[in-house]
Scaffold this active site. Structure first.
Site, PDB file in Angstrom:
ATOM      1  N   TYR A 144       1.003  -1.272  -0.073  1.00  0.00           N
ATOM      2  CA  TYR A 144      -0.045  -0.070  -0.161  1.00  0.00           C
ATOM      3  C   TYR A 144       0.812   1.148   0.092  1.00  0.00           C
ATOM      4  O   TYR A 144       1.800   1.564   0.678  1.00  0.00           O
ATOM      5  CB  TYR A 144      -0.897  -0.097   1.072  1.00  0.00           C
ATOM      6  CG  TYR A 144      -1.767   1.086   1.435  1.00  0.00           C
ATOM      7  CD1 TYR A 144      -2.936   1.154   0.558  1.00  0.00           C
ATOM      8  CD2 TYR A 144      -1.583   2.064   2.305  1.00  0.00           C
ATOM      9  CE1 TYR A 144      -3.589   2.505   0.765  1.00  0.00           C
ATOM     10  CE2 TYR A 144      -2.398   3.272   2.471  1.00  0.00           C
ATOM     11  CZ  TYR A 144      -3.523   3.524   1.646  1.00  0.00           C
ATOM     12  OH  TYR A 144      -4.308   4.592   1.843  1.00  0.00           O
ATOM     13  N   ASP A 239       9.487   3.001  -0.174  1.00  0.00           N
ATOM     14  CA  ASP A 239       8.400   3.497   0.472  1.00  0.00           C
ATOM     15  C   ASP A 239       8.546   3.285   2.130  1.00  0.00           C
ATOM     16  O   ASP A 239       8.171   2.054   2.486  1.00  0.00           O
ATOM     17  CB  ASP A 239       6.975   3.201   0.222  1.00  0.00           C
ATOM     18  CG  ASP A 239       5.707   3.804   0.937  1.00  0.00           C
ATOM     19  OD1 ASP A 239       6.205   4.251   2.111  1.00  0.00           O
ATOM     20  OD2 ASP A 239       4.454   3.472   0.565  1.00  0.00           O
ATOM     21  N   LYS A 267       4.419   8.996   8.820  1.00  0.00           N
ATOM     22  CA  LYS A 267       4.164   8.428  10.095  1.00  0.00           C
ATOM     23  C   LYS A 267       5.216   8.740  11.391  1.00  0.00           C
ATOM     24  O   LYS A 267       5.269   9.927  11.896  1.00  0.00           O
ATOM     25  CB  LYS A 267       4.141   6.941  10.232  1.00  0.00           C
ATOM     26  CG  LYS A 267       2.839   6.360   9.145  1.00  0.00           C
ATOM     27  CD  LYS A 267       2.464   5.152   8.904  1.00  0.00           C
ATOM     28  CE  LYS A 267       1.094   5.205   8.521  1.00  0.00           C
ATOM     29  NZ  LYS A 267       0.969   4.222   7.176  1.00  0.00           N
TER      30      LYS A 267
END
Ligand SMILES: *Cc1c(COP(=O)(O)O)cnc(C)c1O
Length: 430
Positions: A144, A239, A267
């Site tokens: 994702y 990522d 994050k």
């Protein structure tokens, strides 16, 4: 436990917000219950609207690696807020965090801050396309990369949990430039990347997959990916929105010693405030506006509150032995979980890298999207509800990661193990 207040809030939320939530997995549909509404958190403890307390393993989906409301971070943010929360002009705090990122992440020479992981990946792909003049993006099934159109092809996270194959609203013309291939499959990778007709601009990968549950890269997979992309002139994007500042201070690229061309962060880098970043080789980053022609902008990008929270968090992560202690804690906890699984006779595949782990309810090893999908999501749902009822807050989906943070105490983890044993036994009843 009493959930009356949460139930009432959920009813109100659904009147005004689609599904009552601002991000789909929070609705808890795949685990078969309604969400609890959180009103407060400190350290590893969440408190819901009914006053129930939980040991937190979601950690806001990763950011809260030092725990909630850490006094250093709260102080820093309060001070920053008093000096104004947004100017839309350059600030010194942006330089401080940028310098920290460049010093920390081995492959990053220059970095641009944005407001979310989605923005980071979306911008990195635009940059890779602009830099190479090619269109096609290669990703991996079950990875994702946020919710931008180009990535909604066999994406993990909420899409698996809700069973949405891609998404309506994403034009075919866009996703026909995205190729999704199996994770950990070196042969398919090689065949795809060597096909020059495909006109591949970049490959984007979660160096440790976290959005189909935790799926580590097989030995050699990332190495081969690096070798092939270098040879074929394809931009390699890591990522690291989850793995950055989690697997080590320099992220997965330091942990595995493999340097991508571009890195996406999110994050942890915002310490619980909305921050994303993308960075990499200066040669590529210099193509971003205003130095170069690839446009990317943001009204609140580099926001002083968010930068301050990020700086305060990173400073805490610089403590000597921080990652070593986290690793030891996670390893001991995972070992204990495995012992409980085999003692109770529940089939669990426990995948772990550092402080990220997933226990898949299946007998076969989980190495990619297809094997992850073999896990018994209904059984996970029951386990989730049982654990929630005993004060343990797990991710509301089988296909997400449980995070170990610096804040969970020995007592928290012991309690969790005890409840896990109870829950596993209960799963075998009936
Ligand atoms: C969470 C996540 C994103 C998206 O970040 P948002 O801040 O939710 O937009 C992108 N990539 C990975 C690997 C993620 O885990």
């Amino acid at each position: 436990m009493d959930y009356t207040a949460s139930a009432d809030l959920f009813k109100q939320a659904k009147e005004y917000i689609p599904g009552g939530v601002n991000s789909p997995v929070r609705a808890c549909r795949s685990v078969g219950c309604d969400p609890v509404f959180i009103t407060k958190a400190t350290g590893a403890t969440l408190t819901d609207a009914d006053g129930n307390e939980y040991v937190d393993f979601v950690c806001s989906w990763g950011p809260m690696i030092v725990g909630h409301a850490h006094p250093h971070i709260v102080d820093a943010v309060q001070q920053a807020a008093a000096s104004g929360t947004s100017f839309g002009a350059p600030t010194p705090t942006e330089i401080d965090l940028a310098r920290m990122v460049v010093e920390a992440v081995p492959s990053v020479e220059k970095v641009r801050f944005v407001n979310s992981g989605t923005e980071a990946t979306m911008s990195a792909v635009r940059l890779a396309r602009g830099y190479t003049g090619k269109k096609v993006v290669v990703k991996f099934d079950g990875c994702y990369h946020g919710h931008a159109d180009s990535f909604l092809v066999k994406a993990g996270s909420g899409l698996i949990t809700l069973g949405i194959p891609g998404s309506p609203g994403v034009p075919e013309e866009i996703v026909k430039n995205t190729l999704s291939i199996p994770y950990n499959d070196v042969d398919t990778l090689e065949r795809t990347l060597r096909d020059e007709d495909l006109q591949i601009a970049c490959v984007i990968v979660e160096p440790v997959a976290g959005n189909m549950g935790c799926v580590p890269p097989k030995p050699g997979f990332l190495e081969k990916l690096r070798e092939l992309t270098r040879e074929m002139g394809i931009v390699l994007i890591f990522d690291e929105v989850i793995t950055g500042f989690r697997l080590s201070y320099g992220g997965a690229q330091q942990y595995y010693n493999i340097l991508p061309d571009l890195t996406c962060l999110g994050k942890i880098i915002g310490g619980g405030l909305p921050v994303g970043a993308y960075g990499g080789k200066a040669e590529i980053m210099n193509c971003v506006a205003p130095d170069g022609p690839v446009y990317q902008a943001g009204t609140l990008s580099g926001n002083p509150l968010a930068m301050t929270a990020g700086i305060a968090t990173l400073k805490l992560l610089q403590q000597p032995r921080f990652y070593k202690q986290l690793e030891e804690k996670a390893a001991d906890y995972a070992d204990a979980l495995k012992r409980i699984a085999s003692a109770t006779g529940i089939a669990v595949q426990l995948n772990r890298v550092g402080s990220m782990m997933t226990g898949f309810f299946t007998e076969k090893p989980v190495t990619d999207f297809d094997s992850a999908m073999q896990a018994d999501a209904a059984r996970y749902g029951q386990h989730y509800r049982q654990m929630l009822g005993r004060g343990i807050y797990l991710a509301p989906s089988q296909f997400e990661v449980a995070f170990i943070s610096a804040a969970q105490s020995e007592k928290d983890l012991e309690k969790t193990l005890k409840m896990t044993e109870w829950s596993f036994k209960k799963l075998l009843e009936k």
